[in-house]
Scaffold this active site. Structure first.
Site, PDB file in Angstrom:
ATOM      1  CB  ILE A  71      -0.952   0.003   1.226  1.00 63.72           C
ATOM      2  CG1 ILE A  71      -1.849  -1.248   1.210  1.00 63.72           C
ATOM      3  CG2 ILE A  71      -1.799   1.273   1.250  1.00 63.72           C
ATOM      4  CD1 ILE A  71      -2.679  -1.456   2.467  1.00 63.72           C
ATOM      5  CE1 TYR A  92      -1.852  -6.438  11.181  1.00 68.41           C
ATOM      6  CE2 TYR A  92      -4.046  -7.316  10.762  1.00 68.41           C
ATOM      7  CZ  TYR A  92      -3.052  -6.397  10.476  1.00 68.41           C
ATOM      8  OH  TYR A  92      -3.247  -5.441   9.515  1.00 68.41           O
TER       9      TYR A  92
HETATM   10  N1  LIG Z   1      -3.140  -5.183   2.916  1.00 70.21           N
HETATM   11  C1  LIG Z   1      -4.244  -5.274   3.634  1.00 70.21           C
HETATM   12  O1  LIG Z   1      -5.198  -5.962   3.277  1.00 70.21           O
HETATM   13  C2  LIG Z   1      -4.380  -4.515   4.930  1.00 70.21           C
HETATM   14  C3  LIG Z   1      -5.584  -4.613   5.648  1.00 70.21           C
HETATM   15  C4  LIG Z   1      -5.703  -3.933   6.845  1.00 70.21           C
HETATM   16  C5  LIG Z   1      -4.675  -3.133   7.314  1.00 70.21           C
HETATM   17  N2  LIG Z   1      -3.516  -3.056   6.598  1.00 70.21           N
HETATM   18  C6  LIG Z   1      -2.431  -2.227   7.152  1.00 70.21           C
HETATM   19  O2  LIG Z   1      -1.883  -1.416   6.113  1.00 70.21           O
HETATM   20  C7  LIG Z   1      -0.476  -1.250   6.341  1.00 70.21           C
HETATM   21  C8  LIG Z   1       0.326  -1.606   5.095  1.00 70.21           C
HETATM   22  O3  LIG Z   1       0.085  -2.971   4.749  1.00 70.21           O
HETATM   23  P1  LIG Z   1       0.624  -3.636   3.411  1.00 70.21           P
HETATM   24  O4  LIG Z   1      -0.407  -4.594   2.972  1.00 70.21           O
HETATM   25  O5  LIG Z   1       1.119  -2.601   2.497  1.00 70.21           O
HETATM   26  O6  LIG Z   1       1.834  -4.516   3.991  1.00 70.21           O
HETATM   27  P2  LIG Z   1       3.358  -4.625   3.539  1.00 70.21           P
HETATM   28  O7  LIG Z   1       3.942  -5.701   4.410  1.00 70.21           O
HETATM   29  O8  LIG Z   1       3.473  -4.766   2.072  1.00 70.21           O
HETATM   30  O9  LIG Z   1       3.973  -3.227   3.953  1.00 70.21           O
HETATM   31  C9  LIG Z   1       4.439  -2.927   5.253  1.00 70.21           C
HETATM   32  C10 LIG Z   1       5.793  -2.243   5.101  1.00 70.21           C
HETATM   33  O10 LIG Z   1       6.245  -1.899   6.421  1.00 70.21           O
HETATM   34  C11 LIG Z   1       7.630  -2.192   6.499  1.00 70.21           C
HETATM   35  N3  LIG Z   1       7.959  -2.435   7.902  1.00 70.21           N
HETATM   36  C12 LIG Z   1       7.614  -3.510   8.670  1.00 70.21           C
HETATM   37  N4  LIG Z   1       8.112  -3.363   9.905  1.00 70.21           N
HETATM   38  C13 LIG Z   1       8.773  -2.179   9.922  1.00 70.21           C
HETATM   39  C14 LIG Z   1       9.517  -1.480  10.902  1.00 70.21           C
HETATM   40  N5  LIG Z   1       9.688  -1.986  12.146  1.00 70.21           N
HETATM   41  N6  LIG Z   1      10.069  -0.282  10.591  1.00 70.21           N
HETATM   42  C15 LIG Z   1       9.936   0.231   9.334  1.00 70.21           C
HETATM   43  N7  LIG Z   1       9.263  -0.404   8.358  1.00 70.21           N
HETATM   44  C16 LIG Z   1       8.684  -1.574   8.647  1.00 70.21           C
HETATM   45  C17 LIG Z   1       7.826  -3.425   5.642  1.00 70.21           C
HETATM   46  O11 LIG Z   1       9.175  -3.574   5.206  1.00 70.21           O
HETATM   47  C18 LIG Z   1       6.864  -3.163   4.490  1.00 70.21           C
HETATM   48  O12 LIG Z   1       7.515  -2.517   3.415  1.00 70.21           O
HETATM   49  C19 LIG Z   1      -0.144  -2.084   7.569  1.00 70.21           C
HETATM   50  O13 LIG Z   1      -0.175  -1.246   8.696  1.00 70.21           O
HETATM   51  C20 LIG Z   1      -1.278  -3.087   7.636  1.00 70.21           C
HETATM   52  O14 LIG Z   1      -1.500  -3.548   8.948  1.00 70.21           O
HETATM   53  C21 LIG Z   1      -3.339  -3.717   5.417  1.00 70.21           C
END
Ligand SMILES: NC(=O)c1ccc[n+]([C@@H]2O[C@H](COP(=O)([O-])OP(=O)(O)OC[C@H]3O[C@@H](n4cnc5c(N)ncnc54)[C@H](O)[C@@H]3O)[C@@H](O)[C@H]2O)c1
Length: 331
Positions: free
Chosen positions: A19, A162
């Site tokens: 995202i 989570y």
């Molecule tokens: N994709 C979904 O369906 C969904 C649904 C609900 C909520 N979310 C939330 O949206 C956000 C983004 O999700 P996504 O699907 O893009 O996931 P993703 O895993 O692709 O992206 C998360 C990013 O955060 C980085 N990251 C993880 N731990 C870190 C840290 N300690 N310090 C710095 N960077 C760190 C990772 O390297 C990754 O690039 C998250 O907070 C997730 O909980 C996503």
């Protein structure tokens, strides 16, 4: 030094992820945004090569600045706040795998609660104009509501660690609004999908297996229905919220049009023009059965509505998958 002193500087954590990388691209197109500062530790929970690919897409834009930094490292994060003086902070960095959170909850507490605390503390100290935090439909658990989930539902019973950490992030951020008047918006995202989505999610696993002539796993013990939401719609909502980020708000972002797994499979087979071999398996205990959002608040506060339906969104994803994963054979 800021090049565009009148333009906004936006700090996006997790910008190398799914995202986050779409959001950075969206922010590049906004004329009032001068700098997009990405903080990401390139967490190896899924192949780092994919995050590097995302960064390569972003790096050519002159608005983009990258720091390989962990949000749990408060002193490094503080140096970035000091140097960049962002106007807004959008915290997407997180541990995200629901199943893994059941096995390794400590890592989720560390990043999704302590990391969020660092973001809130520094945002308070640096007088950030608005903070966006990302919560999830997981906070709703298996609520008994027969209709759409409103933000006012009781969310005391998430099923996974989570979901519990995401709920904790919401609660913590309210205290920063209450005590310091820090404007915070918590977005509850529902099953986001689209180009560059991470591996391991139902849709990405199915598409990958279908193209590789492998069977797909189909959870059969729960009547699963999910409110799949296209990533382009999600980042539009976030971009709109920059204008409205005042006070404290929790906002559902979803298509508000859930599909069953059977419907999802029908669309995947139609779009890929392939018939899947299906293996039934037990559902994951910590996965919620139904997600179905009421998005009235997002419509009212942000003037936002989802635009991309499931078939069009899956078609975009499959085209991207063929171009970027099948032809390059990286999956
Ligand atoms: N994709 C979904 O369906 C969904 C649904 C609900 C909520 N979310 C939330 O949206 C956000 C983004 O999700 P996504 O699907 O893009 O996931 P993703 O895993 O692709 O992206 C998360 C990013 O955060 C980085 N990251 C993880 N731990 C870190 C840290 N300690 N310090 C710095 N960077 C760190 C990772 O390297 C990754 O690039 C998250 O907070 C997730 O909980 C996503």
């Amino acid at each position: 030094m800021k090049n565009n002193s009148k333009k906004l500087s936006i700090l996006v954590t997790g910008g190398a992820g799914f995202i986050g990388s779409h959001l950075c691209q969206k922010l590049f197109k906004m004329p009032n945004v001068g700098r997009v500062i990405c903080v990401d530790n390139l967490d190896p929970v899924y192949p780092v090569v994919f995050k590097k690919e995302n960064l390569a897409l972003l790096a050519s834009n002159s608005k983009f600045y990258f720091y390989k930094t962990d949000i749990c490292n408060k002193s490094d994060l503080k140096n970035i706040f000091k140097k960049e003086t962002p106007d807004y902070v959008i915290n997407l960095a997180a541990k995200t795998d629901t199943r893994l959170s059941v096995i390794k909850p400590e890592e989720f507490i560390e990043v999704n609660i302590k990391g969020v605390l660092n973001i809130l503390e520094l945002s308070k100290d640096f007088k950030i104009k608005g903070v966006s935090l990302f919560s999830s439909s997981s906070v709703y658990g298996n609520i008994k509501s027969k209709s759409r989930f409103k933000e006012t539902e009781i969310t005391d019973f998430p099923l996974s660690p989570y979901g519990a950490t995401k709920k904790a992030g919401e609660v913590l951020s309210y205290t920063y609004f209450f005590n310091y008047e820090l404007p915070v918006t918590c977005f509850r995202l529902f099953n986001v999908y689209g180009e560059r989505m991470r591996q391991g999610l139902v849709l990405s696993k199915w598409v990958e297996n279908i193209f590789n002539n492998k069977p797909i796993e189909f959870s059969s013990t729960k009547m699963i229905r999910r409110d799949f939401t296209y990533v382009g719609d999600v980042v539009s909502a976030i971009a709109k919220s920059l204008k409205t980020n005042k006070g404290f708000n929790i906002i559902n972002i979803a298509s508000s049009n859930p599909a069953s797994l059977a419907e999802l499979l029908r669309i995947v087979e139609k779009v890929t023009k392939k018939k899947a071999t299906v293996i039934k398996r037990e559902s994951n205990k910590a996965s919620i059965e139904v997600s179905y959002a009421d998005i009235g608040k997002a419509q009212k506060l942000l003037g936002w509505k989802p635009k991309i339906g499931l078939e069009k969104g899956i078609s975009n994803y499959v085209s991207w998958f063929i171009e970027n994963r099948l032809k390059n054979k990286k999956s």
